[in-house]
Design an enzyme around this catalytic site. Structure first.
Site, PDB file in Angstrom:
ATOM      1  N   THR A  14       0.832  -1.219   0.000  1.00 60.04           N
ATOM      2  CA  THR A  14       0.000   0.000   0.000  1.00 60.04           C
ATOM      3  C   THR A  14       0.859   1.259   0.000  1.00 60.04           C
ATOM      4  O   THR A  14       0.622   2.192  -0.783  1.00 60.04           O
ATOM      5  CB  THR A  14      -0.892   0.020   1.267  1.00 60.04           C
ATOM      6  OG1 THR A  14      -1.408  -1.280   1.456  1.00 60.04           O
ATOM      7  CG2 THR A  14      -1.996   1.024   1.184  1.00 60.04           C
ATOM      8  N   LYS A 107      10.061   1.172  11.445  1.00 58.88           N
ATOM      9  CA  LYS A 107      10.363   1.496  12.857  1.00 58.88           C
ATOM     10  C   LYS A 107      11.012   0.336  13.592  1.00 58.88           C
ATOM     11  O   LYS A 107      11.864   0.519  14.442  1.00 58.88           O
ATOM     12  CB  LYS A 107       9.092   1.937  13.587  1.00 58.88           C
ATOM     13  CG  LYS A 107       7.931   0.945  13.504  1.00 58.88           C
ATOM     14  CD  LYS A 107       6.801   1.474  12.676  1.00 58.88           C
ATOM     15  CE  LYS A 107       5.936   0.339  12.176  1.00 58.88           C
ATOM     16  NZ  LYS A 107       4.810   0.776  11.403  1.00 58.88           N
ATOM     17  N   VAL A 134       7.787   7.041  12.365  1.00 62.21           N
ATOM     18  CA  VAL A 134       7.153   7.448  13.629  1.00 62.21           C
ATOM     19  C   VAL A 134       5.965   8.349  13.341  1.00 62.21           C
ATOM     20  O   VAL A 134       6.105   9.399  12.716  1.00 62.21           O
ATOM     21  CB  VAL A 134       8.155   8.193  14.543  1.00 62.21           C
ATOM     22  CG1 VAL A 134       7.492   8.585  15.849  1.00 62.21           C
ATOM     23  CG2 VAL A 134       9.395   7.346  14.801  1.00 62.21           C
ATOM     24  N   LYS A 207       8.328   3.020  18.006  1.00 63.11           N
ATOM     25  CA  LYS A 207       8.320   4.457  17.671  1.00 63.11           C
ATOM     26  C   LYS A 207       8.840   5.276  18.856  1.00 63.11           C
ATOM     27  O   LYS A 207       9.606   6.225  18.683  1.00 63.11           O
ATOM     28  CB  LYS A 207       6.909   4.883  17.285  1.00 63.11           C
ATOM     29  CG  LYS A 207       6.419   4.191  16.011  1.00 63.11           C
ATOM     30  CD  LYS A 207       4.927   4.342  15.804  1.00 63.11           C
ATOM     31  CE  LYS A 207       4.441   3.615  14.571  1.00 63.11           C
ATOM     32  NZ  LYS A 207       2.985   3.520  14.466  1.00 63.11           N
TER      33      LYS A 207
HETATM   34  N1  HSE Z   1      -0.045  -0.164  12.427  1.00 61.41           N
HETATM   35  C1  HSE Z   1       0.442   1.164  12.560  1.00 61.41           C
HETATM   36  C2  HSE Z   1      -0.630   1.965  13.252  1.00 61.41           C
HETATM   37  C3  HSE Z   1       0.747   1.753  11.214  1.00 61.41           C
HETATM   38  O1  HSE Z   1      -1.720   1.468  13.471  1.00 61.41           O
HETATM   39  O2  HSE Z   1      -0.362   3.102  13.632  1.00 61.41           O
HETATM   40  C4  HSE Z   1       1.725   2.869  11.250  1.00 61.41           C
HETATM   41  O3  HSE Z   1       2.909   2.527  11.872  1.00 61.41           O
END
Ligand code: HSE
Length: 437
Positions: A14, A107, A134, A207
Site C-alpha cells: 500500500t 520502525k 514514527v 516508535k
Molecule cells: N499499524 C500502525 C498503526 C501503522 O496502526 O499506527 C503505522 O505505523
C-alpha cells in the site's frame, strides 16, 4: 537544472504504491520545489504481475532488494519491506555501504539496528531518513532533529499507534467490542501484518524508542520499554474513566527522571479536557515538553498509505534538495558514536496517579479493608466510588479508586495485599493516569 534524483523502491505494498503515485502525480510541483526531477528508476517486489494502480512499465525490476540497494541505477534506496532482520536490514545496510541515501518507514528496523545503521550513514556521508517510521504523516522527526536545536526535552509522549486509537475511540463512542473494532482497523489497512504488534503496544514501543533517542541523546533501547497493550481494556474501564473525567489512550511516554530515563507504553487515563484526549480515530499525536519551547503538540494522520507516503516523499525531497558534498546532520540528532548509553529508570519508581478498578464480593468490611491496604502503603486517595456491577448482579460490587500521586511500587504492593485478602472476584484493573495539558 541538476540531474534527476534516481529512486529505487523495495516493497510495493500500500505504501510503496502510494509513493509511486504521489511522485508521479506531483512530479511538476516536486521539481519546482527541489530544483530537479525525481524519477523512480527501479523497484523490487515479490510479484511483478500484480496491478497496483500505478505505471511501472519504464522501471527496472530486481528480484532481490539487496541487488537493487547496490545498483548504480539509483541514488536513493527506499526500504518499504518491513521487518527488523532479513531483506530489510540487509538491503538498507548494503545501500548505505554502497553510498546510497536511504529512506525507510521501518520502525522495527530502526528500533533494533538504528544506531549501527546511523554509524554507517554518517561514515559514508549519506542520509538515512525515516520520517514515516514514527507517527505516519506527522513531521515529528524533522521537528525534533532540526527545529528544536538548543532545547532540552523533559518529556515526550504520544498516541503513536493509529490502530489502538481507532479501537479505543470506537469502543468509547459506539460501545462496540474490542474485536469488532480491530477487524475494521485491519480492513481499513491501519493494522500491522500481525495486529498483536499494534494492540500489545510493540509498534508504539518501536516508535517511542526512536523518539527517546532523539529527545535525550541516548542510544536506542527498545528492549528496555515497559509494555502493556490495550487488549484487556473493557467497556467497564471506558465507562468508569468517562464518569471520572478521563479518557483512555494508549500512550508511549519517555521522561527524564532523577534515576534515569523512563520509557513506558501502556493504556493511560488522560483528562477528558486535555488536548491529547481530543485526538480521535486513526489520528496520532506527539507532545514534546522542553525547557525553551514549553509544550508542543503535533497531531495528524498516523497510519495508512497516503499519510505514510507523504512522509516518505518529504524525505526524498529533502535528499533531492541537499547539495552534493554537504555534511548532513546526524541521523539521531547527535553523532551516532556519541549517543550516550541508555540509563533506565525502574518502573517501580514511576510516580503518578492511578486508577484502580476492583470487582469485590459484596460483604461487610470489604470497603474498609481495601481502604486500609491503601493507607498501609501510604497511598492517598483522591476518590473512592462503589457501585453495582450490573443490574442483575447482586453478590458483587465494583470499587473504583483514584489515587493522588504515588509510586508504582506502592500500588503493586497494595493490589497484591488486596488480592491476598480474598475480596476480589476478578483480577484488579490498574491504569496509570498521565498529566496532560
Ligand atoms: N499499524 C500502525 C498503526 C501503522 O496502526 O499506527 C503505522 O505505523
Amino acid at each position: 537544472m541538476a540531474e534527476s534524483l534516481r529512486v529505487g523502491i523495495a516493497g510495493l505494498g500500500t505504501v510503496g504504491a502510494s509513493v509511486v503515485r504521489v511522485l508521479t502525480e506531483k512530479a511538476a510541483e516536486l521539481t519546482r520545489q527541489c530544483g530537479r526531477t525525481i524519477t523512480v528508476t527501479a523497484v523490487s517486489a515479490r510479484s511483478r504481475g500484480k496491478d497496483r494502480g500505478v505505471d511501472l512499465s519504464n522501471v527496472s525490476w530486481f528480484d532481490n532488494p539487496i541487488d537493487l540497494a547496490r545498483s548504480n541505477e539509483i541514488d536513493v534506496f527506499i526500504e518499504l519491506i518491513g521487518g527488523d532482520e532479513g531483506p530489510a536490514r540487509e538491503s538498507v545496510k548494503a545501500a548505505l555501504e554502497a553510498g546510497r541515501h536511504v529512506v525507510t518507514a521501518n520502525k522495527a528496523l530502526l528500533a533494533k539496528h538504528g544506531v549501527a545503521l546511523a554509524e554507517i550513514a554518517e561514515k559514508k556521508g549519506v542520509l538515512l531518513n525515516y520520517e514515516a517510521a514514527v507517527a505516519g504523516g506527522i513531521p515529528v522527526i524533522k521537528t525534533m532533529r532540526e527545529a528544536m536545536a538548543g532545547n532540552s526535552v523533559n518529556r515526550v509522549f504520544g498516541i503513536l499507534n493509529g490502530t489502538c486509537n481507532y479501537i479505543l475511540t470506537r469502543m468509547e463512542a459506539e460501545g462496540l467490542s474490542f474485536e469488532a473494532c480491530l477487524k475494521d482497523a485491519q480492513r481499513l489497512g491501519y493494522a500491522e501484518a500481525d495486529p498483536t504488534f499494534d494492540i500489545e503496544g510493540n509498534d508504539t514501543a518501536h516508535k517511542l524508542a526512536i523518539l527517546t533517542s532523539l529527545a535525550f541523546g541516548h542510544k536506542i533501547a527498545a528492549d528496555d520499554i515497559y509494555l502493556e497493550g490495550i487488549s484487556n481494556i473493557t467497556q467497564a474501564d471506558i465507562r468508569a474513566a468517562a464518569e471520572l473525567g478521563y479518557r483512555i489512550k494508549l500512550l508511549g511516554v519517555a521522561q527524564r527522571t532523577e534515576s534515569g530515563i523512563e520509557q513506558r507504553v501502556h493504556p493511560t487515563m488522560v483528562p477528558t479536557a486535555s488536548v491529547i484526549a481530543q485526538v480521535h480515530g486513526v489520528t496520532n499525536a506527539v507532545a514534546i515538553e522542553t525547557d525553551i519551547l514549553g509544550e508542543l503538540l503535533l497531531s495528524g494522520p498516523g497510519a495508512g498509505g497516503n499519510a505514510t507516503a507523504s512522509a516518505v516523499v518529504g524525505d526524498i525531497a529533502d535528499i533531492a534538495k541537499s547539495q552534493p558534498g554537504f555534511q548532513h546532520g546526524p541521523v539521531f540528532g547527535r553523532p551516532a558514536r556519541e549517543l550516550k548509553p541508555y540509563k533506565k529508570a525502574q518502573m517501580r519508581s514511576h510516580a503518578g496517579g492511578y486508577f484502580i478498578r476492583l470487582t469485590v464480593h459484596d460483604r461487610v468490611g470489604v470497603f474498609a479493608s481495601v481502604a486500609k491496604r491503601m493507607a498501609d502503603n501510604d497511598i492517598s486517595l483522591e476518590s473512592i466510588v462503589q457501585h453495582a456491577v450490573g443490574p442483575e448482579v447482586v453478590d458483587k460490587k465494583t470499587v473504583i479508586l483514584v489515587t493522588h500521586e504515588t509510586t508504582e511500587a506502592a500500588v503493586r504492593k497494595a493490589v497484591e495485599a488486596i488480592t491476598k485478602d480474598g475480596h476480589l472476584t476478578d483480577k484488579a484493573q490498574v491504569i496509570r493516569i498521565e498529566r496532560a495539558g
